[in-house]
Design a protein around this motif. Structure first.
Motif, PDB file in Angstrom:
ATOM      1  N   ALA A  61      -7.398   5.005   7.420  1.00  0.00           N
ATOM      2  CA  ALA A  61      -6.894   5.893   7.131  1.00  0.00           C
ATOM      3  C   ALA A  61      -5.165   5.983   6.779  1.00  0.00           C
ATOM      4  N   LEU A  62      -4.691   4.832   6.946  1.00  0.00           N
ATOM      5  CA  LEU A  62      -3.083   5.339   7.064  1.00  0.00           C
ATOM      6  C   LEU A  62      -3.061   4.996   5.017  1.00  0.00           C
ATOM      7  N   CYS A  63      -4.077   3.998   4.689  1.00  0.00           N
ATOM      8  CA  CYS A  63      -3.926   3.596   3.490  1.00  0.00           C
ATOM      9  C   CYS A  63      -4.425   5.198   2.416  1.00  0.00           C
ATOM     10  N   CYS A  64      -4.844   6.708   3.344  1.00  0.00           N
ATOM     11  CA  CYS A  64      -4.994   7.580   2.573  1.00  0.00           C
ATOM     12  C   CYS A  64      -4.155   8.630   1.981  1.00  0.00           C
ATOM     13  N   HIS A  65      -3.414   9.591   1.237  1.00  0.00           N
ATOM     14  CA  HIS A  65      -2.154   9.728   1.016  1.00  0.00           C
ATOM     15  C   HIS A  65      -1.948  10.828   2.170  1.00  0.00           C
ATOM     16  N   PHE A  66      -2.662  11.148   2.627  1.00  0.00           N
ATOM     17  CA  PHE A  66      -2.583  12.162   3.773  1.00  0.00           C
ATOM     18  C   PHE A  66      -3.889  12.201   4.804  1.00  0.00           C
ATOM     19  N   ARG A  67      -3.166  12.372   5.659  1.00  0.00           N
ATOM     20  CA  ARG A  67      -4.115  12.851   6.950  1.00  0.00           C
ATOM     21  C   ARG A  67      -4.778  13.546   8.125  1.00  0.00           C
ATOM     22  N   ILE A  68      -5.140  14.836   8.024  1.00  0.00           N
ATOM     23  CA  ILE A  68      -5.434  15.920   8.679  1.00  0.00           C
ATOM     24  C   ILE A  68      -6.730  15.337   9.645  1.00  0.00           C
ATOM     25  N   MET A  69      -6.535  15.327  11.505  1.00  0.00           N
ATOM     26  CA  MET A  69      -7.231  14.887  12.214  1.00  0.00           C
ATOM     27  C   MET A  69      -7.439  16.396  13.539  1.00  0.00           C
ATOM     28  N   ALA A  70      -9.164  15.791  13.623  1.00  0.00           N
ATOM     29  CA  ALA A  70      -9.368  17.050  14.474  1.00  0.00           C
ATOM     30  C   ALA A  70      -8.803  17.027  16.373  1.00  0.00           C
ATOM     31  N   ASP A  71      -8.308  17.654  16.674  1.00  0.00           N
ATOM     32  CA  ASP A  71      -7.092  18.393  18.005  1.00  0.00           C
ATOM     33  C   ASP A  71      -8.549  18.484  18.712  1.00  0.00           C
ATOM     34  N   ALA A  72      -9.532  17.270  19.441  1.00  0.00           N
ATOM     35  CA  ALA A  72     -10.816  17.311  19.914  1.00  0.00           C
ATOM     36  C   ALA A  72      -9.665  15.936  21.325  1.00  0.00           C
ATOM     37  N   PRO A  73     -10.300  16.642  22.036  1.00  0.00           N
ATOM     38  CA  PRO A  73      -9.795  16.439  23.924  1.00  0.00           C
ATOM     39  C   PRO A  73      -9.835  14.720  23.794  1.00  0.00           C
ATOM     40  N   LYS A  74     -11.304  13.815  23.729  1.00  0.00           N
ATOM     41  CA  LYS A  74     -10.679  12.644  23.646  1.00  0.00           C
ATOM     42  C   LYS A  74     -10.834  11.767  22.874  1.00  0.00           C
ATOM     43  N   ALA A  75     -10.043  12.536  21.381  1.00  0.00           N
ATOM     44  CA  ALA A  75     -10.281  11.884  19.983  1.00  0.00           C
ATOM     45  C   ALA A  75      -8.853  10.927  20.419  1.00  0.00           C
ATOM     46  N   ARG A  76      -8.699   9.544  19.811  1.00  0.00           N
ATOM     47  CA  ARG A  76      -7.435   8.915  20.028  1.00  0.00           C
ATOM     48  C   ARG A  76      -7.695   7.936  18.624  1.00  0.00           C
ATOM     49  N   VAL A  77      -6.085   7.262  17.926  1.00  0.00           N
ATOM     50  CA  VAL A  77      -5.977   6.817  17.205  1.00  0.00           C
ATOM     51  C   VAL A  77      -5.736   5.670  17.665  1.00  0.00           C
ATOM     52  N   GLY A  78      -5.483   4.508  16.961  1.00  0.00           N
ATOM     53  CA  GLY A  78      -4.893   2.860  17.428  1.00  0.00           C
ATOM     54  C   GLY A  78      -5.517   1.423  17.031  1.00  0.00           C
ATOM     55  N   LEU A  79      -4.635   1.533  16.856  1.00  0.00           N
ATOM     56  CA  LEU A  79      -4.656  -0.761  16.181  1.00  0.00           C
ATOM     57  C   LEU A  79      -4.844  -0.796  17.283  1.00  0.00           C
ATOM     58  N   THR A  80      -6.226  -1.476  17.922  1.00  0.00           N
ATOM     59  CA  THR A  80      -6.529  -2.038  19.338  1.00  0.00           C
ATOM     60  C   THR A  80      -7.137  -3.262  18.859  1.00  0.00           C
TER      61      THR A  80
END
Length: 256
Positions: A110-129
């Motif tokens: 996703a970081l490679c993409c020029h734009f990022r649009i994310m669903a604001d779902a209650p449990k959705a998370r992003v991270g480098l884990t």
């Protein structure tokens, strides 16, 4: 699961690639090789002006590397870096429609993409884990997360394997729009459609110049900008743009 590892649909100058390995949409060597072929198709298709990238299902955009394919890790590692870099340098805008979790290599993608649009779902998370497993981000995450957030915030996320919500990602500048889950693709397609109306030649020159500056320094970026200015100015789209301006109408760009 469908045999198609990545689905590709093209309509109205907009391509949509759907990673099709739910629920995690993880990346195996076979999925990467198929993805590379899809990129080849999009790069050469002049009808395509914008690309949307999303995941199948509603749980994950992508959870990154497929641990079940660990036997091929010596190949997926270098190929992941290569393909993700290719997207970062793609001369057509890529929009990540983040429909759920994006962890590890999935967030790196996703970081490679020029734009990022994310669903604001209650449990959705992003991270480098990756550090939870004793390893580090290996598909460009150490560089691109820092580019988006700055060093300290990127280090905090990576070293603590921090997972953040859509709202937190938007506040940090990691995503540039959030959407309700049911409106994610509609909102993404609306944004993609606005980009698809822009002059493709000039758009590609801008993306190329920015990538040159990121990867090779500001002098290379400025050189690419100068070349892009010459190319765009000589295009039929530039003639159309000036003509439309004088005629007080909306331009119709053809990518020529």
């Amino acid at each position: 699961m469908s045999e198609e590892l990545n689905l590709l649909e093209i309509s109205d100058h907009i391509a949509c690639i759907t990673m099709n390995r739910p629920p995690a949409n993880a990346w195996s060597l076979a999925a990467m090789e198929d993805f590379e072929k899809k990129l080849d198709t999009l790069e050469s298709d002049k009808n395509v002006r914008v690309v949307i990238l999303t995941g199948a299902g509603d749980k994950c955009f992508s959870a990154g590397f497929d641990v079940k394919d660990a036997a091929n890790s010596d190949k997926t590692g270098p190929l992941g870096q290569k393909l993700w870099r290719r997207i970062d340098c793609f001369e057509k805008p890529f929009i990540a429609a983040i429909n759920g979790h994006a962890f590890g290599g999935g967030l790196e993608l996703a970081l490679c993409c020029h734009f990022r649009i994310m669903a604001d779902a209650p449990k959705a998370r992003v991270g480098l884990t990756e550090l939870n497993l004793g390893i580090i981000p290996g598909w460009g995450g150490t560089q691109r997360l820092m580019r988006e957030l700055g060093r300290s915030r990127a280090l905090e996320m990576i070293l603590l394997s921090k997972r953040i919500s859509a709202a937190e990602a938007a506040e940090a500048g990691l995503v540039h729009q959030i959407a309700s889950p049911e409106k994610l693709m509609e909102q993404t397609r609306t944004f993609a459609a606005s980009l698809a109306q822009r002059p493709p030649v000039a758009m590609g020159c801008v993306l190329k110049a920015m990538a040159a500056g990121v990867y090779h320094g500001i002098d290379a970026g400025l050189e690419s900008e100068s070349e892009g200015s010459r190319v765009a100015s000589a295009s039929k789209d530039a003639t159309e743009g000036f003509t439309a301006f004088l005629e007080k109408r909306q331009p119709v760009f053809k990518g020529e």
